[in-house]
Write an enzyme that holds these catalytic residues in place. Structure first.
Site, short mmCIF file in Angstrom:
data_model
loop_
_atom_site.label_atom_id
_atom_site.label_comp_id
_atom_site.label_asym_id
_atom_site.label_seq_id
_atom_site.Cartn_x
_atom_site.Cartn_y
_atom_site.Cartn_z
N TYR A 104 -46.68 -92.11 12.07
CA TYR A 104 -48.00 -92.29 12.66
C TYR A 104 -48.36 -91.00 13.40
O TYR A 104 -47.74 -90.67 14.41
CB TYR A 104 -47.94 -93.48 13.62
N ILE A 112 -61.33 -110.86 -3.61
CA ILE A 112 -61.18 -112.07 -4.43
C ILE A 112 -61.82 -113.29 -3.77
O ILE A 112 -61.97 -114.32 -4.41
CB ILE A 112 -59.70 -112.35 -4.79
N GLY A 113 -62.18 -113.18 -2.51
CA GLY A 113 -62.81 -114.31 -1.85
C GLY A 113 -62.79 -114.12 -0.35
O GLY A 113 -62.36 -113.07 0.16
#
Lengths: 534, 534
Positions: free
Chosen positions: A452, A255-256
């Site tokens: 993990y 978006i930016g």
């Protein structure tokens, strides 16, 4: 100088102790290393740039082959294999180094006008392909935010600090520590990753139990978009509609470009220490961990290794005589074969730490935990950011190493971690190859935890064969995760590698919302294509 | 039975002690009550419904005038004046009572087909106009989720409970307590407001310091939208892109109807107690509060009254002889005129509570706080949900009471609370009317806190004049809040009343993102029009 084809500083090497070598050989056989490409040879393969910045932008932009090589890949195992083989496929056409919001706006305007794909680049530590350019016929400009690395403002009353988005972990902490504060955000990539990258990819640090994930630390900031500047003001909390911060978090450059990040900071603690407890088996260890977090004991970190990770860590620790003594002691106390190691941290005022420690020890004891003090905890703390260097040492021995991570609710932790381990362990069986697999839980919530898993396998006879091995393990296990109530990522984001699995997690309407968000800010799909949303 | 034109159960009345009467008269003069409309007279004004449900929906839908009156308004002061005057303006055309997701989907399909505006209705406790129908020429169906009020699933390992969205506070807690758990979400509206409403409006409870805001408690659930069912799976945490949960939180009925809510719950604590400390002045009190929260002392609630609220609470408490003794004691200990009352809670294991209490007392003492034990704290706990009943008592005396709330960073707390108080206090001066104004801080974050200001003024000679007085105070102060770094709401949402101020807070691009989100799920603007976004 930073290693061009791997992790960290090129002058730093982590030695693998001899017993580590023997241990791995006994598990998966001796490795046969592949030959590494040189920087010169890779630079020679970089094609002519398709970009001509013109006089106004020229000072911001570097089109040299070396800059383009150094910004073409992140740190996934696929990236690692590309860097080691020299077979990059795609390079950015140029690298820009803006120093200001105005510079970033200029680059955005240029990209919009010329239809150039922009890729924001923080520390280049993505393990999911966030910053890799794609071959879609459009020129690519990678925007390295490394020059925007200053502490710009500090409000000691509200405990908010404003940083340039390109500030890497050590510069975040050193600039804050000079004023008596800490952010407390310590992902394993801390040495290189940046505060803007943490926000863009929803990062989580090793001490998130105390300080929170980046979602909790990110208070506001500035994002330069193709529609203009998006400013996020700071509020302690608000019920005024959907939270725009939460649309920026995890937006992965779609978006930016995040240029300024305001974060919630904390005064440096009076005390901090890390402690290790061994449990006789997984069941007691996992239950104790769950109880600790559901009891809201004020811990600052918690990590629980399963039996194989515990065995592996002790084997790779060096100091075989000391470790042998420790194991005999633990065995006498009931924690023998199959034992699981828990590391926890206490951080805060002296009183808080004293009481958290008492509470933690009492809960652990009730679940047959054997407390061993801070010696192994200190070791964990000393090495907390050096694990990525181990990859280099293993590579030299002919081993490839990668990790997979997810998070799920407590009722599903054993099921999902078992499925993941089996999938990885069995994945290369038809090639007559073993995979060494071990797991820890490292981020804890009342609802569940992260899983993990690390896996090590021998490189193949060629780079292609090695990549094929990895792809097979990664693909099948990723599918399995999203189909069994795991998130495709607890702390590494989506990037390009996880994008195919996102729709299972978000659902059709969730994807509709995300696509609509991207499209609102970037209707021409100029920003970081194929990342987050395929 | 529920009061049709005010708060709570109609058999419960909170008596105002005589000194309270005298106190208010001395501040703003004696009130002259207005005459209340009757339910019958209001029902007579309800127009013919514009909806004809047909046989399949008939059993779900009530078009009776009384049902429509009872669902036309929330609990804002403007709503209150409408209910008391009988001048409602607009009524929903019908009220639906779905019992299942399938029922809700049927209603959505009907609304889409017939172009009917749907308004989701939880407890009807909005103080910002969320559930008020608007007069836009379109028929309105209010969907009361009150039948969906069950605990549907309980995972005691992951500590996640699934509720029907229409479950009100007391039914949430009683169903959990039967299994040894609590949600810990206690907004002042607890008695009537629902779990779905809390999510839709981003609610915060009195013990958010321990349990978190609804944002932290909301783990997932189900939203029926015009595009289909949006399912939010539960993860302890995820870095997989923007968080769809955060788009649902605060969506205020604009993207769909929340039907199932999964929440993070906690085992019932071993201990809970509430304590009161008095400080000599605001400066010491505010500093001590900030230190407590920035020190991460494990408190479960914290509330700090300014000098005028402290004076008002003591005057309205009854027991003048006991209060007199307390005040003489406090005065001797340095907390005389201008003193500020802090209430804090400790909740958790015995050890946690003991240590939190020690830590809190030590920090308070360092800032001249005088600890008075749990007696006044017990009083607070006993009356924590009964304050809305006070409005009824004041109304009978000819007074209108309302509150305004916001949150801001610590460096701006004094500035903004001062501006708010002055604006309210001076707002009716040109009408020769005084307003009695007092404030507390009630939700604390390391970054800042909420500011909750209560104001009491005399009703005018007519309902119109009373409404005009309120509008003037509300409008000018709301503008002032958003123009001075406050959020338009910390805990009550946007609704229709705050929608005009939202663009200042979110900015042009923030509004673009919110509008695009609403439009994605509801392109024909069928759901709850004018709410959240004008």
């Amino acid at each position: 100088m930073r290693r061009w084809n791997g992790w960290g500083d090129e002058t730093f090497n982590l030695a693998m102790p001899e017993q580590g070598h023997d241990f791995l050989a006994s598990k998966i056989g001796t490795g046969r290393p592949l030959t590494n490409a040189t920087l010169e040879s890779v630079c020679a393969t970089v094609p002519e740039t398709r970009l001509t910045p013109g006089p106004e932008l020229d000072a911001l932009i570097d089109t040299s082959p070396e800059a383009r090589v150094r910004h073409a890949r992140g740190q996934s195992l696929a990236d690692w294999l590309a860097m080691r083989s020299g077979d990059y496929g795609v390079f950015p056409d140029a690298v820009a180094y803006p120093s200001s919001n105005q510079d970033v706006r200029k680059l955005l305007a240029w990209a919009a006008e010329q239809k150039i794909n922009l890729i924001p680049y923080g520390g280049g530590t993505s393990v999911a392909g966030h910053i890799n350019p794609v071959d879609n016929g459009t020129p690519v400009l990678t925007v390295d935010l490394g020059k925007m690395n200053r502490l710009m403002d500090l409000d000691t009353d509200s405990q908010i600090a404003t940083f340039g988005a390109g500030t890497p972990g050590p510069l975040v902490e050193s600039q804050l520590r000079a004023h008596g504060f800490t952010l407390g955000h310590f992902p394993q990539s801390f040495e290189l990753s940046t505060i803007g990258g943490w926000v863009a990819s929803r990062s989580s640090g090793q001490q998130s139990l105390r300080y929170g994930r980046i979602e909790q630390l990110f208070a506001g900031g500035r994002i330069e978009t193709l529609q203009g500047t998006l400013t996020l003001p700071t509020f302690p909390a608000s019920s005024a509609g959907p939270d725009i911060r939460e649309m920026v978090l995890g937006s992965e450059g779609r978006i930016g470009l995040i240029t300024e990040v305001k974060v919630r900071i904390t005064r440096l603690p009076e005390h901090e220490s890390f402690h290790v407890v061994f449990f006789p088996d997984w069941e007691t260890a996992r239950t104790a961990s769950r109880k600790l977090v559901q009891n809201r004991t004020q811990l600052s970190m918690l990590r629980l290794s399963n039996a194989m990770e515990t065995e592996t860590q002790l084997a790779l620790a060096g100091h075989p005589r000391l470790i042998g003594m420790l194991e005999r002691y633990l065995s006498l106390r009931g924690a023998g074969t199959g034992k699981c190691m828990m590391t926890f941290g206490v951080t805060g005022s002296h009183r808080q730490c004293r009481n958290a420690l008492l509470e933690a020890r009492s809960i652990c004891k009730a679940h047959k935990g054997v407390y061993t003090g801070t010696r192994l905890g200190d070791k964990w703390a000393a090495k907390r950011f050096s694990m990525p260097y181990l990859r280099e040492a293993l590579w030299q021995m002919g081993y490839a190493v990668d990790t997979l991570e997810t998070a799920t609710d407590w009722d599903n932790v054993d099921n999902l971690s078992g499925l993941i381990e089996t999938s990885l362990r069995e994945g290369l069986k038809d090639k007559q190859e073993n995979t060494h697999v071990f797991t820890h839980l490292s981020h804890f919530y009342s609802q569940g935890c992260s899983i993990y898993t690390t896996y090590v396998f021998r490189v193949g006879d060629s780079y292609d064969e090695t990549l094929a091995r990895w792809q097979r393990l990664k693909t099948s296990t990723s599918e399995l995760i999203v189909n069994n109530r795991g998130t495709i990522s607890h702390q590494h984001g989506v990037g390009k590698d996880h994008a195919p699995y996102l729709p299972v997690e978000k659902g059709e309407l969730g994807m509709l919302a995300i696509r609509s968000l991207c499209n609102t800010f970037d209707p021409d799909a100029i920003l970081n294509p194929k990342t987050l949303v395929e």
